[in-house]
Motif scaffolding. Structure first.
Motif, mmCIF file in Angstrom:
data_model
loop_
_atom_site.group_PDB
_atom_site.id
_atom_site.type_symbol
_atom_site.label_atom_id
_atom_site.label_comp_id
_atom_site.label_asym_id
_atom_site.label_seq_id
_atom_site.Cartn_x
_atom_site.Cartn_y
_atom_site.Cartn_z
ATOM 1 N N LEU A 157 80.866 46.195 30.626
ATOM 2 C CA LEU A 157 79.680 45.710 29.920
ATOM 3 C C LEU A 157 80.110 45.294 28.521
ATOM 4 N N TYR A 158 79.950 44.001 28.208
ATOM 5 C CA TYR A 158 80.282 43.466 26.887
ATOM 6 C C TYR A 158 78.983 43.204 26.146
ATOM 7 N N MET A 159 78.886 43.728 24.923
ATOM 8 C CA MET A 159 77.696 43.521 24.107
ATOM 9 C C MET A 159 78.129 42.873 22.797
ATOM 10 N N VAL A 160 77.454 41.796 22.425
ATOM 11 C CA VAL A 160 77.741 41.109 21.174
ATOM 12 C C VAL A 160 76.424 40.914 20.448
ATOM 13 N N GLY A 161 76.336 41.491 19.260
ATOM 14 C CA GLY A 161 75.105 41.384 18.501
ATOM 15 C C GLY A 161 75.344 41.672 17.034
ATOM 16 N N ALA A 162 74.265 42.048 16.354
ATOM 17 C CA ALA A 162 74.319 42.326 14.926
ATOM 18 C C ALA A 162 73.481 43.558 14.619
ATOM 19 N N TYR B 243 74.243 40.478 26.126
ATOM 20 C CA TYR B 243 75.251 41.213 26.879
ATOM 21 C C TYR B 243 75.638 40.411 28.107
ATOM 22 N N VAL B 244 76.809 40.733 28.619
ATOM 23 C CA VAL B 244 77.284 40.141 29.865
ATOM 24 C C VAL B 244 78.098 41.212 30.583
ATOM 25 N N ASN C 163 82.563 54.443 26.703
ATOM 26 C CA ASN C 163 82.861 53.562 25.586
ATOM 27 C C ASN C 163 84.369 53.339 25.544
ATOM 28 N N ILE C 164 84.796 52.099 25.645
ATOM 29 C CA ILE C 164 86.220 51.781 25.715
ATOM 30 C C ILE C 164 86.935 52.139 24.412
ATOM 31 N N PRO D 71 80.291 46.619 20.955
ATOM 32 C CA PRO D 71 80.926 47.633 21.796
ATOM 33 C C PRO D 71 81.241 47.090 23.199
ATOM 34 N N LYS D 72 82.145 47.781 23.857
ATOM 35 C CA LYS D 72 82.490 47.463 25.245
ATOM 36 C C LYS D 72 82.455 48.770 26.021
ATOM 37 N N PHE D 73 81.846 48.726 27.213
ATOM 38 C CA PHE D 73 81.701 49.922 28.019
ATOM 39 C C PHE D 73 82.242 49.678 29.416
ATOM 40 N N LEU D 74 82.983 50.638 29.921
ATOM 41 C CA LEU D 74 83.401 50.643 31.315
ATOM 42 C C LEU D 74 82.233 51.196 32.124
#
Length: 167
Positions: free
Chosen positions: A103-108, A96-97, A145-146, A129-132
């Protein structure tokens, strides 16, 4: 005269390229100190009126995340063998970053042991997912959740101290 300076210009350009490039260190990043820990989502007040509701439990450690996704459904979206009476769990892991207020999350998607999931019931492939970020406090984080526009209130269950590990 132009032809004589071409090899020296090429050599200078190549030296510039090699001096500008550096490999990233082989150590994980520290992530956000405010997010380090195990966070559990509180139930939505209008959960019973939804056809599908989801409860997340996140574990943020350094720049990595692990998530348990517990789903409750009134409608069968899957084969009967997968539906399990409208209650099932999914898992994902990745990195995540946080950039500005997002909040940007990239995974599997994974199995329960967080090994990669290539087939089976429910979702497989990329978890993205991306979260504000609405609010961060010592023991509470509020996200939206965007993609779904649903609020998410997370409560801290366990604090974790980041100890970056070699990759």
């Amino acid at each position: 005269m132009i032809y004589r300076s071409l090899p020296s210009a090429s050599l200078l350009f190549i030296l510039f390229l090699f001096s500008a490039c550096r490999f990233n260190p082989n150590i994980q990043k520290s992530g956000s100190p405010a997010f380090q820990g195990v966070w559990e989502e509180a139930s939505l007040p209008f959960k019973d009126s939804l056809l599908l509701s989801v409860k997340h439990t996140f574990k943020f450690t350094c720049d990595s995340f692990y998530v348990n996704i517990e789903s409750f459904s009134k409608v069968n979206y899957y084969a009967d063998s997968c539906f399990k009476g409208g209650h099932w769990k999914e898992y994902a892991k990745g990195n995540y970053v946080i950039r500005e207020d997002t909040l940007y999350m990239v995974g599997a998607f994974t199995h329960a042991n967080f090994k990669q999931k290539l087939s089976g019931c429910y979702r497989t492939g990329v978890y993205n997912p991306k979260f504000l970020i609405r609010k961060t406090e010592a023991e509470k984080i509020e996200l939206v959740n965007i993609h779904q526009h649903l609020p998410m209130s997370l409560a801290l269950k366990e604090k974790i101290t980041c100890n970056p590990q070699p990759l």
